[in-house]
Design an enzyme around this catalytic site. Structure first.
Site: not given
Ligand code: FRU
Length: 711
Positions: A288, A290-291, A315, A348-349, A407-408
């Site tokens: 998988w 994502n970001d 996820w 995480f991101s 986060r991020d």
């Molecule tokens: C956005 C998010 C971020 C987080 C990440 C986790 O899609 O929720 O805020 O860091 O994905 O995978």
């Protein structure tokens, strides 16, 4: 002391009189229309056993027969109890299927003797997501044999996962619950192949070599035939003994036995040729994404790190996967760059920068240091550094560098002030009181950060950068946005962002855009602001899931409505052009289709259309329709619609068609509509028609796109 031990030994001996082949005693299978002798309080358990999933509940699975106890009756807010008539314990074990909330004392099943709880168990879930699957659970009740007991199923919890599911309560001398198991193997080949079955019970798998934890993760380990194979890179451990542990494995599961070694990754022979593999969009080999994370250019390479579950189709297990490209269209996936800090403490991101001046002092070799910033879910905002061109990262020993609720972290270099800026999603409070915003911190060494300001009304994955207006470097604006892409333009003094307008402007008009980020360290001679977004598109029946949207160049342009952020496919798209054809100055009379007979699967289309007196101009690309409505001045595709006024009587369209996506750019990127959809593999037909009048194709170029995976 000694005599007590002796006594225990004797007691055990006596209990062993129970013989394994005594038949099971079914306490309850909940197949009846009502609960029979069982009694309820409250409303959570309804008038009788549920027949599977209840309204608005995720799919309930794993129960036996038709009925089960499911306290989601009328939703999560109902509470109550369900109590059995007295029973005599006659076997060593009580086995049952259990699912639902993981709230001890609140969503649980209890065994009571003399009114006292002597055993208790909960379901597995305490956070959004999770699974409504029931799994075998076993109480060892050897010490209670001969005693009278009652079983009580409790739902005293409201809100998320405020329910409990139970089925098939059986007294038995055989244990059904899964047990921890392990396997040892000497690594003679590079990869461990791990069988994954979508929907199988999640087990926790830990792979160690000596004292080193190679990885520790959740996996839907396939008990039998897998849906696909995931892999773990053991390159560093060749010749050494690996220990694979799983925390729970049903006795009949082949999940661990099937793990095998190989020098190639699973499916290597047909990689990127899979039916639903995007052909010019990045997607992970297996697992998988994502970001996009840590987008940074360094020495000729565009790095694309990404939120990655290497061991599942959904996820989870957040790692930073890694791919590089020299041209933004051909990607090579490299080994995982950042592993979770420890089990459950996911990576995480965040972003990445090149610390050219070695402000953090992390430099140990000849390469400039790439510093990644990300959220370590168990620690806070952290940094990690790479002295090997972004291949591997070391965790900074002083982590976390920022601790807050949020986060991020995305870091940029603020040239006028000669300092770093971290834009990070920051929240306070909960429920109705939740405040969501971007916090801006500054630092001169990437390690110690000072909070400078907060910008309200933004959610996760913040981004900030400066762009010239209409290409004029003397007239710039700062752009701020978060995961949905809606942006504000304004001024930024290195500490505080001051928006020009109170409202945000919509950027994305499609159905698959999220959590985009832009490249840092792009050389001045290139000077582009390049964005990649997570393409939220499911890939059915594939060993991988999700993709990235095509990289776009962002610009600010003055329009009638003011200065607007525009997106256009990066010019490198032309590197994938194959055969092409063009039409010019063609009248589209009602119903005629000048593309009839033309075919194509992967496409890059550029068109200038003059709607004339037609009501609609319709592009039909492999069965997907893109409609320009001349009266309404809107562009639509499936259920999405964007305003697109004609300019000098014309609309301009640019379209990218891959296997699972159509990205539409209207009027020079003024409208950006990325659409995820599964296109019919067998339909390669193309069409353009006008309805209700005559339109004109000023120009239409169709480039066949080559697969980026064909080298
Ligand atoms: C956005 C998010 C971020 C987080 C990440 C986790 O899609 O929720 O805020 O860091 O994905 O995978």
């Amino acid at each position: 002391m000694r005599s007590i031990v002796m006594c225990a030994g004797v007691c055990l001996g006596l209990a062993n009189v129970l013989v394994a082949d005594e038949p099971d005693i079914v306490i309850a299978d909940f197949e009846g229309a009502d609960y029979g002798d069982w009694t309820t309080t409250g409303t959570a358990f309804g008038p009788g056993p549920a027949r599977g999933t209840l309204p608005n509940q995720m799919d309930v699975s794993g129960y036996e027969g038709q009925g089960l106890v499911n306290s989601y009756f009328k939703g999560d807010n109902a509470t109550g109890t369900l109590t059995s008539p007295p029973l005599t314990i006659q076997r060593r074990y009580i086995n049952f299927l259990l699912g639902g909330g993981r709230y001890p004392g609140e969503t649980c099943i209890n065994l009571l003797v003399d009114g006292q709880v002597v055993r208790t168990a909960t379901g597995p879930n305490d956070r959004p997501g999770g699974t409504e699957r029931l799994d075998w659970y076993t109480w060892d009740v050897q010490d209670l044999v001969g005693q009278q007991a009652v079983i009580q199923i409790v739902d005293q919890r409201q809100g998320g996962w405020g329910h409990i599911n139970v089925d098939q309560l059986v007294q038995s001398n055989r244990k059904r619950q899964a047990e921890p198991q392990s396997r040892r193997l000497v690594m003679a080949q590079r990869y461990l192949h791990l069988p994954v079955r979508n929907g199988a019970a999640v087990v926790r798998m830990k792979v160690t070599v000596g004292n080193t934890i190679v990885d520790d993760f959740d996996i839907e380990l396939a008990p039998g035939a897998p849906s696909f194979w995931a892999f773990l890179d053991m390159a560093q451990y060749q010749g050494q003994e690996a220990v694979i542990e799983v925390d729970r494995l049903p006795g009949d599961s082949q999940g661990l036995a099937q793990v095998r070694q190989d020098d190639a990754i699973p499916g290597a022979a047909t990689l990127y040729q899979e039916k639903y593999r995007p052909q010019f969009h990045f997607s992970p080999c297996v697992g998988w994404n994502n970001d996009p994370n840590g987008l940074v250019f360094y020495k000729g390479e565009w790095h694309l790190y990404f939120q990655h579950n290497p061991y599942g189709w959904n996820w989870g297990n957040m790692h930073w996967g890694h791919a590089v490209s020299t041209d933004l269209v051909h990607w090579t996936q490299l080994p995982i760059a950042i592993y979770p800090h420890q089990f459950g403490d996911w990576a995480f991101s965040g972003g990445a920068v090149v610390d050219r001046d070695n402000t953090a002092g992390f430099k140990s070799g000849t390469e400039d240091v790439i510093v990644a910033s990300y959220t370590s879910t168990g620690r806070g905002e952290v940094i990690a550094y790479s002295n090997d061109r972004g291949r591997t990262f070391a965790d900074y020993e002083g982590n976390p560098v920022v601790k807050h609720q949020g986060r991020d972290p995305k870091i940029i270099w603020y040239e006028p002030g000669q300092h770093w800026v971290m834009a990070v999603y920051d929240e306070e409070g909960a429920g109705d009181q939740l405040q969501q915003r971007i916090a801006f911190y500054t630092s001169t060494d990437l390690k110690s950060w000072t909070l400078q300001s907060k910008l309200d009304r933004y959610f996760e994955c913040p981004e900030i950068f400066e762009l010239p207006v209409d290409g004029n470097s003397q007239n710039t604006r700062w752009v701020v946005y978060a995961a949905d892409g809606a942006y504000q333009l304004g001024r930024f003094d290195g500490k505080t962002f001051t928006p020009d307008q109170p409202e945000k402007t919509r950027f994305n008009w499609g159905n698959c855009f999220y959590a985009s980020q832009t490249y840092s360290n792009v050389p001045p001679e290139d000077g582009r602001r390049i964005q990649i977004a997570w393409g939220q598109i499911g890939h059915p029946d594939m060993p991988f899931n999700q993709q990235m949207n095509f990289p776009v160049e962002l610009t600010l342009r003055t329009t009638e409505e003011g200065v607007r952020l525009c997106a256009n496919p990066v010019r490198e798209v032309s590197r994938l052009h194959g055969k092409s054809f063009a039409l010019e100055r063609i009248m589209l009379t009602d119903g005629a289709n000048p593309l009839a007979g033309k075919r194509g699967e992967l496409l890059h289309i550029q068109a200038v259309l003059e709607p004339g007196d037609a009501q609609q101009v319709v592009l039909d690309l492999r069965g997907a329709q893109i409609v320009y409505d001349a009266a309404a001045q809107t562009l639509s595709c499936r259920d999405k619609q964007a305003p697109l006024p004609a300019v000098d009587g014309c609309v301009q369209l640019e379209i990218l068609v891959d296997r699972l996506s159509i990205e539409i750019f209207g009027n020079g990127g003024r409208i950006y509509m990325p659409m995820g959809m599964v296109l019919d593999v067998d339909n390669t037909s193309l069409g353009i028609t006008a309805q209700g009048g005559t339109a004109t194709i000023r120009s239409l170029t169709v480039h066949e796109m080559q697969s980026a995976w064909r080298r």
